[in-house]
Each structure stands twice: as structure tokens, then as C-alpha cells.
Design a protein around this motif. Structure first.
Motif, PDB file in Angstrom:
ATOM      1  N   LYS A 808       0.694  -1.455   0.077  1.00 53.14           N
ATOM      2  CA  LYS A 808       0.106   0.227  -0.085  1.00 53.14           C
ATOM      3  C   LYS A 808       0.666   1.124  -0.132  1.00 53.14           C
ATOM      4  CE  LYS A 808      -4.092  -1.557   2.662  1.00 53.14           C
ATOM      5  NZ  LYS A 808      -5.212  -1.006   3.450  1.00 53.14           N
ATOM      6  N   GLY A 829      -4.561  -9.429  -5.881  1.00 52.71           N
ATOM      7  CA  GLY A 829      -4.614  -8.910  -4.257  1.00 52.71           C
ATOM      8  C   GLY A 829      -4.434 -10.340  -3.619  1.00 52.71           C
ATOM      9  N   VAL A 853      -5.896   5.362  -8.368  1.00 51.15           N
ATOM     10  CA  VAL A 853      -6.489   4.401  -7.100  1.00 51.15           C
ATOM     11  C   VAL A 853      -7.312   5.064  -5.822  1.00 51.15           C
ATOM     12  CG1 VAL A 853      -5.279   3.059  -5.350  1.00 51.15           C
ATOM     13  CG2 VAL A 853      -4.320   2.826  -7.734  1.00 51.15           C
ATOM     14  N   ASP A 855      -9.666   3.999  -1.835  1.00 50.57           N
ATOM     15  CA  ASP A 855      -9.757   2.961  -0.709  1.00 50.57           C
ATOM     16  C   ASP A 855     -10.122   1.499  -1.203  1.00 50.57           C
ATOM     17  OD1 ASP A 855      -7.994   4.341   0.990  1.00 50.57           O
ATOM     18  OD2 ASP A 855     -10.090   5.337   2.107  1.00 50.57           O
ATOM     19  N   TRP A 857     -10.549   0.805  -4.689  1.00 59.75           N
ATOM     20  CA  TRP A 857      -9.222   0.228  -4.699  1.00 59.75           C
ATOM     21  C   TRP A 857      -8.099  -1.494  -4.199  1.00 59.75           C
ATOM     22  CZ3 TRP A 857      -4.513  -0.509  -5.930  1.00 59.75           C
ATOM     23  CH2 TRP A 857      -3.869  -1.024  -6.824  1.00 59.75           C
ATOM     24  N   TRP A 858      -7.985  -0.829  -3.245  1.00 59.80           N
ATOM     25  CA  TRP A 858      -7.008  -1.725  -2.006  1.00 59.80           C
ATOM     26  C   TRP A 858      -7.634  -2.776  -1.472  1.00 59.80           C
ATOM     27  CZ3 TRP A 858      -2.684  -3.115  -2.334  1.00 59.80           C
ATOM     28  CH2 TRP A 858      -1.521  -2.056  -2.436  1.00 59.80           C
ATOM     29  N   TRP A 861      -7.117  -6.128   0.586  1.00 63.78           N
ATOM     30  CA  TRP A 861      -5.911  -6.380   0.031  1.00 63.78           C
ATOM     31  C   TRP A 861      -4.907  -5.227   0.483  1.00 63.78           C
ATOM     32  CZ3 TRP A 861      -7.497 -10.564  -1.729  1.00 63.78           C
ATOM     33  CH2 TRP A 861      -8.054 -10.649  -2.590  1.00 63.78           C
ATOM     34  N   ASN A 862      -4.117  -5.814   0.490  1.00 63.61           N
ATOM     35  CA  ASN A 862      -2.411  -5.382   1.280  1.00 63.61           C
ATOM     36  C   ASN A 862      -1.570  -5.195   0.489  1.00 63.61           C
ATOM     37  OD1 ASN A 862      -3.278  -4.494   4.046  1.00 63.61           O
ATOM     38  ND2 ASN A 862      -3.006  -7.119   4.823  1.00 63.61           N
ATOM     39  N   ARG A 864      -0.277  -6.106  -3.515  1.00 63.00           N
ATOM     40  CA  ARG A 864      -0.646  -6.042  -5.219  1.00 63.00           C
ATOM     41  C   ARG A 864      -0.177  -6.757  -6.644  1.00 63.00           C
ATOM     42  NH1 ARG A 864      -7.237  -3.996  -6.219  1.00 63.00           N
ATOM     43  NH2 ARG A 864      -6.886  -5.550  -7.406  1.00 63.00           N
TER      44      ARG A 864
END
Length: 893
Positions: A808, A829, A853, A855, A857-858, A861-862, A864
Motif C-alpha cells: 500500500k 491481490g 487508486v 480506498d 481499489w485496495w 488487500w495489502n 498487489r
């Protein structure tokens, strides 16, 4: 027409006899007859002798009592003007008639009345003349008939020699030298465009009937007949038996002040006391110098028996005032072409310039011919002698034709049918008949018009499939098939000049409405083409620019190149060499100087596209007050729209701090302002008018506003004419600083989507070719976050390139992921490394060019990582392309 000469000889064959002579024995009658010329026989000019001589290799066709032999000349060792020919055959005693012509292959023989031989006197197409020689292979000589008595003693001896076998030209070859000693002419830098000779005889019974060759280079000349029609059939030397004028137009042009020689080949003539020769020189600058040579007190003979010489001194025939008078029979397209012509012709050096335009909007040849037939008062007549056009309505054609002693009269077809060949007949011929009857001394000019702009909405454009090149080619075909047969003196190739310019960096922007020429470049190109065609002027010496216009050096160079190329190749498009603007962003002459005077380097800025609309303005506090509403002369009454032009609306992002607002002197602008595009400006006053030549955008300039649009006007906000409006539209521009980034396909994708690459840092990517991630599988010894290569699945791995895995912190919120060139990516991810993605499905394939990108999108996941491909097996080369088609841009700061 072939010029014929009769030679009274018996019927013969042109087949040569055996030339080898054997000593005759008594009674064999074999005989050798040698005939010797005198020094008046003419072949090749010798500069050392300053006379005409015979040359080794010369051959003559010699006839003795009708039998012919082709004989080589034996040159006299003491006098090369004398040659002898030896004829070998059988001869009996008695009279022998000796005849001949040179060169041996000069003519075609055919039997005529009383079995006399008639020669069709034709000259080879290789005819070449210079100041010192006249091509003997193309110069026909015919011998005087020579009667010789062969005695019994001569027959017994087997040989006889006689003299006075004299060859003379069938044509008269004359050398004219023109001299200049007058200081006015001697100081001139004008070039000679054409030279002509005309004979004027009392009973109109003296004819030149020939051609002329002019130093410096006859290969650069175009030979024309008395009607100025080009002579293309050089085989027929005498193109007309009754012509009284010979003219040559020069391509390789000598200086007027230098003088030169002209070789004139004519039928033999003798001028009596009342006959005259008129020698005329025209220059590329339009000067006409005429010298009349009268045979005063003695005859002036152009003889076949000598090289005729004549010196013409032009000094007492200097033209003191240069004038030019041009009438256009046309429509709005002739108005476009002539708008700036007066100023250009004055710049070329004409003291008096008179222009007329007999005008009906959209008028075709058919309509013109109809009105000319009845002398209908249906025209508006525009005229100028001082550069200011005046208009008179209800004008008749005959009145216009009689208004001046016109030098040139221009005709053209209506643009809508300019490429429709069936529209020319019989109307063009009928129109020409009336014009030439009324103005016999004027030269007819055809004005070739231009194809419409590629996006034109003209109602006639579908005739040409709404395709510019289709229309252009149709116009060219019509000119070649329907116009050229009428022997116009000149063709003004404006259609080609405009098309040439369209291949430059200026592009297809030369009309103001899709078909009429733009006030700036279009009209100027058309006027240059007219001037160059008619006067042959050197465009590089033209400095005139209309007061309402200004041009960068690059635009001016491209315009003049396009015109010169059109003159050189009028029926084909020539690609401009100016495909990029050499002035590097300088929109109009003057802006770069304003920046430089204020300490700014134009190379560090980019000029914005302003989207200017003429006769329009904004009023942010008015009744229709939103920025989306533009007041125009179509939706607003009164004169206010006639005073302004308006740019498009700009946001803060488009005009960042540091942008430069640049204005030419004599103009002003109002930077109208809004907080919202659809909200009225509720402040007590609008922003005021600005006359400063340069303003720098900063926070104070933007204040509380979010959008601004510019009203442009002349100082004092007068009502504007069309030409003044054209200048207003180009009085203002905006420069923004060039971004501090390298232009690449990926950064270009950012720019095209409204992002400034200078605000981002490209993330470094370590690529692995022929590999991929599979986040929901953890088998065959591969961890879920490990790359699967050929060992895992050779078929699948061959389709992808893969990035490293990012956390991230590597790709923060606000980053932009870019993919281009038809590629896609899968953003695999994981919540932890080497831990299988336990969700029901892997992240999907993404083909969207830009993804920002956030939040969401993440998600959970930590980490990608990205598989990039194109849905097919990759090669080394296409794998490199895949790597270059994907990027991640991280916000600075």
C-alpha cells in the motif's frame, strides 16, 4: 503547315549510287564529276571566321540528270567556306543538269507535276541554336541548278571539275543583338520574360512564318505562334505560311541590362520603305519595351544567301510608367483572389494598378454567357485604382469591358460546378467570343478555383462525394479538358496553390466557412498566385502585407513556397517542406516579442487553443448569465455582438498560476468570470477591460472565480467589419508553462485525460517476461504470491509479463494506473504474502486506460501484483511492447 519548295528535276530515286570511282576505259562511259561550292554556300557558323563554313562529315544529296547520290563534302584546306562533292556514275557527252540539297537526309521526296520533285521541307526535332552556331543537321540548303556541258574529251578523260555549285538556305537565318546603354535600363535588375518579332507590311504581304531561338538557353524556352499558342510540333518548321509574328517565352531568363542575341529563322523577306519590324521585350516585373525598326531609305532584306545581322538598341524606348489593368469576370471567389492584389502589384513596381471585378454571387459560366449575350445590367461592379474598393450596382458587361483598356481579363467557373466538365460547353466558348470581340488586345486568363475544405457543408460538396481531393482532381480535369483547348494566355492555378498549402503545417484551415478563403492566409495566397502568374514577379522580393494581417516567417515562407510550386506544376499537388511550424509555437507575429520584452522565453511555453468565435461575447451578470450562454449576432439584437469575439471558457486547471495572457497593442479583452458554469455572476461588477500586453495568472487573478472566458475587441469597442474581426480573433493568446516531464505514450495518455504528468512520479517496475501470478492457487510448490513461469504452465506463462508485488505504501491513494495499446492487466491481490487469496474469485482483467487508486481499489488487500498481456502468446518483441504499455504514476508530495 509545311512550307514547300519545288525543284525542277526529272523523276528520280533517292537511293544513293556506288561512290567508288574506277579509272574508265575507252567506251565504258564511267565518269567522275566534281562540283565545287563558292564561299557563299552556308552551313555551320564559325566564331573564329565570323562566317559560315562547311564541316567535315557534311553530306549533300546530289542529282545529275535525275540520278541521286549522297556525297560527303571535301573541305578546302585554305578556306573552309568552300567544299567540293564528287559524283561517280556513267555519263554520256551532252548537257548535264546538276542539282542538290544538304543535308543529304533533309527532306521527304515525292513525285509531283511534270515528274518534278517536291520536297516537304521538315527539320529534325533536335534543332538547337546558340549564340555561335546553328544546327546544320536541321538547316536545309538547296543548290542553284547548274547546267554543265560534258564533251567527248571529258568522257574520254573520265572526269570533269566545275565550280559555282552554290547552296543557299531555303530559310533566312538572322541574328539580332539587342543593346542597352541607357542608364535606367542598365541599372535594372529585371529579368526578360519574352521576346517577339513582328513584321508590319503595307499590303500585309510579308510573313515571318518561322521560329526564334534566344540566348541564353533555348532548351529553357517555350515557342509560341502569333496567337501565343505553344508550338509543340517541331517537325513542321513553318507552322503557318502567313504568320507575321514570332514569339518565344523564356524559362532561363537573362537580365534585361545584359543584352542577348536572338536567332530568327524565317521565310526570305525584303522590307520596303514603309514596312516595319517591331521588336518587343517583356520583363518579369511587367515592363514592356518596344522598338520599331523601319526600312528608311533602303530595303531591309532577310536573305537566304547570308547570315543576316541586325542590332536593336532599346535605349530610346524606355517605358517611364508601368501600368497593369486586370478585369475579373467572376463571383465571390474572384473577390477573394483580388482582395490583396492591388497592394502586391504596387509592391512589384507598377505605378498604376486598375482592378475590376464583375460580380454575381456564385455565378457560373452559363449565367455569365447569358448575361453577356444580352448585356444585362445584372452585375455589381467592384473597382479600385488606389487599393480601396468601390461598388456600383446594376452594371452591364459591356460597360465593364469598356471601362479600361484592359491588359488581362480573367474568367472562371462557379465553384459548385468547377469540376463538372459538362457545365463548360458551350458557355465558355460563347463568353470568350464576346470578350475577345470587345477587347481584342486583352490577354485572356483562366482563374482556376479551389476545392472546398474537407468538412465543408456547402450544398454542392456532395457532387464530389464530399471529398476534397475528388473535387480538386475534378477541377484539374476540367481545366485540362475544357479550358486549355481555348488557348488562354495564362492559367492562374489558385486551386493548386491552396491545395499545396494544405499539405503544410497550416493544414486544411484556409477557408472561413468551408469554401470562401480565409481573410488572412487564404486570400493572400490567392493574390500572390495571381500576381506571380501574370507578372512573373519574384515572390521573395514582395514585402507587402495587408494592414489587417500579420504572418510569422514560417507561414510566409510556406505560402510563397506553395505558390511557386503551383506555378511550376499547376496540375498536381506538391508536398510542402514546411510540415512543422518553424516558429515553434508563435501563433501570430508579435507575441514572441511581447514575451521577450518582458523577460520570458517562448520556448518554455505552449500556446493554448482558444476556440475563438467571431461576433460573440459573454456577460456574466446579464439576463442569460451562465458561462454556458454565449451572446451572438444570431441570438441577440443590436450592435453589441458586432464589436466582440469570444474565447472558450477556461477552468483553473487549464489556466494554472504562471500562465501568460498576451495581447497585441490596439486591442483589449474582458476576462469575464463565474464561480460555477451554470450560475450567474452575482458580484456587483464584472471584471473590467484589460489593455495590458502581458498579464501573469496567479491566485489574486483567479480570486474566488473558478471559470473565466475572454471577450476580445479593438480599443474603443467599435463595430467591426469582417476584416477587422479577423484581426481581433488573432489579437490575443494564452501561454502556459511547458510541463517538466518527458513525453511518452503513457504520459501522453495522462495529458489527454486531463492530468499533468509533472505532478506525478512514474513507479519503477521490475518486469519478468513470460510469467504471471495466480492469487487463488498455491500448488506445485509455488506459493500463491510467487510468479508462475514456464515450469508451472508454459502455455499460460507465454501470454504475460508480470510486475513485482507492491504494498500500500508503494501505490498510495491518488496514484494512476495506465494501460494502452490494446493491452489489459489483472491486478492480483493478497492480504499476506505466500497466502492464498481466499476470496471466491480473482480480481478481473482491466482494459480501462486510466484507473485512479482509492480506498475501494485496495479493499481488504495489502499487496498487489500485475499480469499484463494482450490475450495471445508473446514473442520477445511483443513482450517488450507489453512492458512499455503499462505504468503506475504516484502523486508527488
Amino acid at each position: 503547315m509545311k512550307w514547300m519548295m519545288s525543284i525542277a528535276v526529272a523523276a528520280i530515286s533517292l537511293t544513293g549510287c556506288e561512290n567508288n570511282f574506277e579509272e574508265p576505259t575507252k567506251g565504258s562511259n564511267k565518269f567522275e564529276l566534281t562540283v565545287t561550292t563558292d564561299n557563299l554556300s552556308r552551313t555551320e557558323y564559325d566564331a573564329t571566321l565570323k562566317d559560315i563554313k562547311w564541316s567535315t562529315g557534311d553530306q549533300a544529296q546530289v542529282f545529275v540528270n535525275g540520278s541521286a547520290q549522297a556525297l560527303a563534302a571535301t573541305i578546302d584546306v585554305t578556306d573552309s567556306r568552300i567544299a567540293s562533292f564528287t559524283y561517280s556514275s556513267t555519263l554520256d557527252e551532252g548537257a548535264a543538269l546538276i542539282q542538290g540539297f544538304a543535308p543529304a537526309n533533309a527532306g521527304e521526296a515525292e513525285l509531283g507535276t511534270n515528274e518534278a520533285l517536291r520536297f516537304a521541307l521538315t527539320l529534325p526535332t533536335t534543332q538547337r541554336a546558340t549564340t555561335a552556331t546553328f544546327d546544320k543537321s536541321a538547316d536545309i540548303l538547296v543548290a542553284d541548278n547548274l547546267s554543265v556541258n560534258i564533251t567527248a574529251k571529258d568522257v574520254a578523260a573520265g572526269k570533269k571539275s566545275v565550280g559555282n555549285f552554290n547552296f543557299h538556305r531555303v530559310v533566312a537565318v538572322s541574328e539580332f543583338t539587342y543593346e542597352v546603354t541607357n542608364s535606367t535600363l542598365a541599372a535594372s535588375d529585371e529579368k526578360v520574360e519574352s521576346v517577339s518579332f513582328e513584321v508590319i507590311s503595307t499590303n500585309n504581304d510579308k510573313f515571318l512564318a518561322g521560329k526564334m531561338y534566344v540566348q541564353p538557353n533555348d532548351e529553357g524556352a517555350k515557342y509560341v505562334d502569333a496567337n501565343l499558342a505553344e508550338i509543340t510540333d517541331n517537325k513542321d518548321y513553318f507552322y503557318a505560311e502567313d504568320a507575321n509574328k514570332v514569339k518565344v517565352i523564356l524559362a532561363d531568363q537573362p537580365s534585361l541590362k545584359d543584352g542577348f542575341k536572338a536567332w530568327l529563322v524565317t521565310a526570305p523577306i525584303t522590307l520596303a520603305a514603309d514596312d516595319k519590324l517591331v521588336f518587343t521585350v517583356t520583363t518579369t516585373a511587367g515592363t514592356t519595351i518596344t522598338k520599331t525598326i523601319a526600312a528608311v531609305g533602303k530595303e531591309l532584306s532577310f536573305s537566304t544567301k547570308q547570315l543576316n545581322t541586325l542590332t536593336v538598341n532599346l535605349d530610346n524606348s524606355v517605358t517611364t510608367e508601368k501600368s497593369i489593368k486586370i478585369l475579373a469576370i467572376g463571383n465571390s471567389f474572384s473577390a477573394d483572389a483580388m482582395e490583396y492584389l492591388h497592394g502586391i502589384l504596387k509592391d512589384v513596381g507598377y505605378d498604376y494598378v486598375s482592378l475590376g471585378n464583375l460580380y454575381i454571387g456564385g455565378c457560373t459560366l452559363e449565367t455569365h454567357a447569358s448575361h453577356f449575350a444580352t448585356d444585362s445590367a445584372s452585375y455589381a461592379y467592384y473597382e479600385t485604382t488606389d487599393g480601396e474598393w468601390t461598388k456600383t450596382n446594376y452594371y452591364t458587361p459591356y460597360r465593364a469591358l469598356e471601362n479600361e483598356d484592359w491588359d488581362y481579363i480573367s474568367l472562371q467557373q462557379g465553384s459548385s460546378v468547377s469540376g463538372v466538365e459538362s457545365s463548360y460547353d458551350p458557355h465558355l466558348a460563347n463568353l470568350i467570343s464576346v470578350v475577345t470581340t470587345k477587347c481584342p488586345d486583352a490577354e485572356l486568363v483562366w482563374h482556376m478555383t479551389w476545392a472546398y475544405q474537407g468538412n465543408s457543408t456547402h450544398s454542392a460538396f456532395p457532387t464530389y462525394s464530399s471529398d476534397q481531393m475528388t473535387m480538386y482532381n475534378a477541377i484539374i480535369s476540367a481545366v485540362q479538358n475544357k479550358v486549355l483547348p481555348h488557348n488562354f494566355a495564362k492559367i492562374v492555378p489558385n486551386g493548386t496553390a491552396i491545395q499545396n498549402m494544405r499539405t503544410s503545417f497550416v493544414g486544411d484551415t484556409l477557408t472561413r466557412d468551408g469554401y470562401h478563403l480565409s481573410y488572412d492566409k487564404g486570400r493572400y495566397i490567392a493574390a500572390l498566385t495571381f500576381a506571380k502568374t501574370i507578372t512573373g514577379c519574384d515572390l521573395e522580393k514582395i514585402t507587402y502585407i495587408p494592414s489587417s494581417q500579420s504572418y510569422t516567417d514560417g507561414v510566409m515562407a510556406a505560402m510563397k513556397e506553395s505558390v511557386n510550386n503551383a506555378i511550376a506544376k499547376p496540375y498536381e499537388v506538391t508536398q510542402s517542406t514546411y510540415t512543422t511550424d518553424p516558429d515553434a509555437g508563435e501563433e501570430v507575429d508579435g507575441f514572441e516579442k511581447i514575451l521577450a520584452d518582458n523577460g520570458y522565453d517562448i520556448e518554455e511555453y505552449i500556446a493554448l487553443e482558444l476556440g475563438v468565435k467571431s461576433f460573440s461575447y459573454y456577460n456574466s451578470t446579464g439576463a442569460n448569465s451562465s458561462a454556458s450562454y454565449l451572446y451572438t449576432k444570431d441570438n441577440t439584437s443590436g450592435n453589441t455582438p458586432k464589436k466582440y469575439a469570444a474565447t472558450k471558457i477556461f477552468s483553473k486547471a487549464e489556466l494554472p498560476n504562471g500562465a501568460l495572457l498576451v495581447l497585441k497593442s490596439g486591442f483589449m479583452y474582458r476576462p469575464d468570470a463565474w464561480t460555477s458554469l451554470n450560475t450567474k455572476n452575482t458580484s456587483s461588477t464584472r471584471p473590467g477591460n484589460v489593455t495590458a500586453t502581458l498579464t501573469v495568472v496567479d491566485d489574486a487573478w483567479w480570486s474566488s472565480w473558478n471559470y473565466r472566458g475572454f471577450n476580445l475587441a479593438k480599443d474603443g469597442t467599435p463595430i467591426l467589419s469582417e476584416e477587422e474581426m479577423a484581426a481581433v480573433c488573432e489579437c490575443f493568446t494564452i501561454f502556459v508553462p511547458k510541463p517538466a516531464y518527458e513525453s511518452t505514450p503513457l504520459t501522453d495518455a495522462l495529458v489527454s485525460n486531463g492530468y499533468n504528468p509533472a505532478n506525478y512520479t512514474p513507479l519503477a517496475i521490475n518486469w519478468t517476461k513470460f510469467a504471471y501470478y495466480y492469487s487463488t492457487k498455491n500448488d506445485k510448490g509455488y506459493g500463491a504470491s510467487q510468479l508462475k513461469d514456464a515450469g508451472y504452465s508454459s502455455t499460460t506463462a507465454q501470454k504475460f509479463v508480470a510486475t513485482q508485488i507492491f504494498g500500500k505504501d508503494d501505490i498510495p491513494v491518488g496514484s494512476i494506473i495506465v494501460v494502452i495499446n490494446g493491452h489489459t492487466y489483472r491486478p492480483e491481490g493478497w492480504t499476506a504474502l505466500d497466502t492464498k487469496n481466499a476470496t471466491s474469485a480473482r480480481p478481473g482483467e482491466v482494459s480501462t486506460t486510466l484507473v485512479v487508486v482509492d480506498d475501494a481499489w485496495w479493499g481488504s488487500w495489502n499487496y498487489r501484483g500485475f499480469n499484463v498481456g494482450k490475450g495471445e502468446a508473446l514473442t520477445d518483441e511483443t513482450a517488450d511492447t507489453a512492458c512499455a504499455s503499462f505504468g503506475i504514476f504516484v502523486p508527488k508530495n
